[in-house]
Write an enzyme that holds these catalytic residues in place. Structure first.
Site, mmCIF file in Angstrom:
data_model
loop_
_atom_site.group_PDB
_atom_site.id
_atom_site.type_symbol
_atom_site.label_atom_id
_atom_site.label_comp_id
_atom_site.label_asym_id
_atom_site.label_seq_id
_atom_site.Cartn_x
_atom_site.Cartn_y
_atom_site.Cartn_z
ATOM 1 N N PHE A 45 -80.890 -19.645 -17.329
ATOM 2 C CA PHE A 45 -82.076 -18.795 -17.133
ATOM 3 C C PHE A 45 -82.224 -17.774 -18.257
ATOM 4 O O PHE A 45 -83.292 -17.605 -18.813
ATOM 5 C CB PHE A 45 -81.980 -18.048 -15.802
ATOM 6 C CG PHE A 45 -82.464 -18.845 -14.614
ATOM 7 C CD1 PHE A 45 -83.088 -20.069 -14.762
ATOM 8 C CD2 PHE A 45 -82.305 -18.342 -13.327
ATOM 9 C CE1 PHE A 45 -83.534 -20.792 -13.666
ATOM 10 C CE2 PHE A 45 -82.746 -19.060 -12.220
ATOM 11 C CZ PHE A 45 -83.365 -20.278 -12.383
ATOM 12 N N HIS A 105 -76.213 -20.127 -3.971
ATOM 13 C CA HIS A 105 -77.671 -20.225 -4.131
ATOM 14 C C HIS A 105 -78.229 -21.573 -3.710
ATOM 15 O O HIS A 105 -79.344 -21.928 -4.072
ATOM 16 C CB HIS A 105 -78.066 -19.898 -5.582
ATOM 17 C CG HIS A 105 -77.821 -18.463 -5.947
ATOM 18 N ND1 HIS A 105 -77.750 -18.008 -7.243
ATOM 19 C CD2 HIS A 105 -77.638 -17.364 -5.164
ATOM 20 C CE1 HIS A 105 -77.527 -16.702 -7.249
ATOM 21 N NE2 HIS A 105 -77.450 -16.287 -6.006
ATOM 22 N N CYS A 165 -94.033 -32.167 10.778
ATOM 23 C CA CYS A 165 -94.808 -31.086 11.412
ATOM 24 C C CYS A 165 -95.904 -30.526 10.505
ATOM 25 O O CYS A 165 -96.622 -29.606 10.910
ATOM 26 C CB CYS A 165 -93.866 -29.954 11.847
ATOM 27 S SG CYS A 165 -93.284 -28.938 10.484
HETATM 28 P P1 NAD Z 1 -77.838 -16.814 -16.698
HETATM 29 O O1 NAD Z 1 -78.879 -17.722 -17.248
HETATM 30 O O2 NAD Z 1 -78.216 -15.418 -16.357
HETATM 31 O O3 NAD Z 1 -76.619 -16.703 -17.758
HETATM 32 C C1 NAD Z 1 -76.018 -17.799 -18.358
HETATM 33 C C2 NAD Z 1 -75.044 -17.279 -19.398
HETATM 34 O O4 NAD Z 1 -74.262 -18.375 -19.873
HETATM 35 C C3 NAD Z 1 -75.736 -16.664 -20.633
HETATM 36 O O5 NAD Z 1 -75.079 -15.493 -21.026
HETATM 37 C C4 NAD Z 1 -75.576 -17.758 -21.691
HETATM 38 O O6 NAD Z 1 -75.574 -17.247 -23.007
HETATM 39 C C5 NAD Z 1 -74.228 -18.335 -21.288
HETATM 40 N N1 NAD Z 1 -74.035 -19.708 -21.737
HETATM 41 C C6 NAD Z 1 -74.961 -20.672 -21.950
HETATM 42 N N2 NAD Z 1 -74.368 -21.827 -22.323
HETATM 43 C C7 NAD Z 1 -73.034 -21.571 -22.354
HETATM 44 C C8 NAD Z 1 -71.913 -22.369 -22.649
HETATM 45 N N3 NAD Z 1 -72.021 -23.657 -23.013
HETATM 46 N N4 NAD Z 1 -70.687 -21.809 -22.564
HETATM 47 C C9 NAD Z 1 -70.536 -20.500 -22.200
HETATM 48 N N5 NAD Z 1 -71.581 -19.704 -21.911
HETATM 49 C C10 NAD Z 1 -72.825 -20.239 -21.971
HETATM 50 O O7 NAD Z 1 -77.180 -17.570 -15.470
HETATM 51 P P2 NAD Z 1 -76.456 -16.991 -14.162
HETATM 52 O O8 NAD Z 1 -75.680 -15.777 -14.512
HETATM 53 O O9 NAD Z 1 -75.842 -18.151 -13.507
HETATM 54 O O10 NAD Z 1 -77.604 -16.469 -13.203
HETATM 55 C C11 NAD Z 1 -78.841 -17.050 -13.085
HETATM 56 C C12 NAD Z 1 -79.198 -17.910 -11.904
HETATM 57 O O11 NAD Z 1 -79.418 -19.137 -12.527
HETATM 58 C C13 NAD Z 1 -78.285 -18.266 -10.804
HETATM 59 O O12 NAD Z 1 -78.797 -17.721 -9.652
HETATM 60 C C14 NAD Z 1 -78.389 -19.814 -10.685
HETATM 61 O O13 NAD Z 1 -78.737 -20.164 -9.363
HETATM 62 C C15 NAD Z 1 -79.539 -20.158 -11.560
HETATM 63 N N6 NAD Z 1 -79.520 -21.371 -12.378
HETATM 64 C C16 NAD Z 1 -78.705 -22.415 -12.099
HETATM 65 C C17 NAD Z 1 -78.705 -23.530 -12.918
HETATM 66 C C18 NAD Z 1 -77.807 -24.683 -12.557
HETATM 67 O O14 NAD Z 1 -77.552 -24.915 -11.374
HETATM 68 N N7 NAD Z 1 -77.274 -25.398 -13.540
HETATM 69 C C19 NAD Z 1 -79.515 -23.570 -14.048
HETATM 70 C C20 NAD Z 1 -80.364 -22.461 -14.313
HETATM 71 C C21 NAD Z 1 -80.345 -21.378 -13.471
#
Ligand code: NAD
Length: 250
Positions: free
Chosen positions: A35, A121, A157
């Site tokens: 995200f 989530h 429904c």
């Molecule tokens: P976020 O998007 O806020 O943060 C992701 C972090 O991971 C960022 O800092 C990014 O730079 C880092 N990142 C990206 N690729 C990486 C890698 N290969 N190795 C290490 N770090 C990496 O995500 P969040 O903190 O999980 O919170 C956001 C919300 O996103 C959650 O509520 C979740 O439900 C939802 N979400 C989930 C998915 C999924 O299920 N795959 C995808 C998108 C969003």
């Protein structure tokens, strides 16, 4: 001088009950965008357009949500090296569980038993009716969307249907929050991976572990909101860092 990776391995080396807390960043190497990362979904669309209230009240929001689900790549994604590294820790008896913010089911697809994974989530593979609680695999509903039903409703429904994930403005699942809290207070080391640690209440989980005395290691690309609270922060790709860590820990 020791690298942060070396220090993290040293810290985690003595742990008996390691708990992982994962976010969207652990799945970007499987092709699912996060995200808030540099290429994250929220750099392209406005999250305030996708609140629970708007989903329920606006057909246009529901149509856009189904289109975005179809294009997200989440249904074809496969687990990556980081998911597999956590499975290796579980098999070795070092991991007490994974609390995840992710909705992609990739921890279970990698081989973790479902009882080892707490999904805060929800999970995108299920769709539920918000009125009568009937449910279907998401692929069944996506097939309806592909066949031209852009805003599908419940065939039982007529109610509004939605993937079983927690949207902004929707209540957290009580049992999962309780289970996450139990695991956090019982662990002796917390490993947060691929999360900005900015989404609450989920981000209280690693804080709870830290406050009850657990060692705290963060692995992420880019800054998180809890870097100042961690014992060690390892900057880098989740797949590479976790593979290197697990090689040393096993
Ligand atoms: P976020 O998007 O806020 O943060 C992701 C972090 O991971 C960022 O800092 C990014 O730079 C880092 N990142 C990206 N690729 C990486 C890698 N290969 N190795 C290490 N770090 C990496 O995500 P969040 O903190 O999980 O919170 C956001 C919300 O996103 C959650 O509520 C979740 O439900 C939802 N979400 C989930 C998915 C999924 O299920 N795959 C995808 C998108 C969003």
């Amino acid at each position: 001088m020791k690298s942060n990776l070396d220090r993290a391995i040293e810290l985690l080396g003595g742990a008996q009950r390691l708990l992982a807390f994962t976010g969207a960043g652990i799945s970007t190497e499987s092709g699912i965008p996060d995200f808030r990362g540099p290429n994250g979904v929220w750099t392209k669309v406005d999250p305030s357009e996708f609140t629970f209230d708007k989903y329920v009240s606006r057909p246009e929001t529901r149509k856009r949500s189904w289109e975005m689900r179809k294009q997200s790549g989440i249904f074809d994604a496969q687990p990556n090296a980081a998911h597999r590294a956590l499975v290796d820790l579980w098999v070795a008896g070092l991991l007490s569980g994974v609390v995840t913010q992710n909705i992609d089911g990739l921890h279970q697809a990698a081989g973790l038993p479902s009882e080892a994974v707490v999904e805060l989530h929800g999970n995108v593979q299920r769709v539920e009716c918000l009125e009568c609680e009937a449910g279907w695999p998401t692929e069944v509903v996506i097939a309806r969307v592909n066949a031209g039903d852009a805003d599908p409703h419940c065939p039982e429904c007529g109610g509004i249907i939605k993937v079983s994930v927690i949207s902004f403005g929707q209540a957290m699942p009580v049992l999962e929050m309780q289970r996450a809290s139990e695991l956090a207070t019982a662990c002796d080391a917390m490993l947060a991976v691929g999360s900005t640690l900015s989404v609450y209440p989920a981000a209280y989980v690693p804080l709870e572990a830290k406050q009850t005395g657990a060692r705290y290691v963060i692995v992420n690309q880019g800054a998180t909101e809890q870097d100042h609270l961690a014992d060690v922060v390892v900057e880098g790709s989740a797949g590479e860092v976790l593979t290197a860590m697990v090689r040393e820990l096993l």
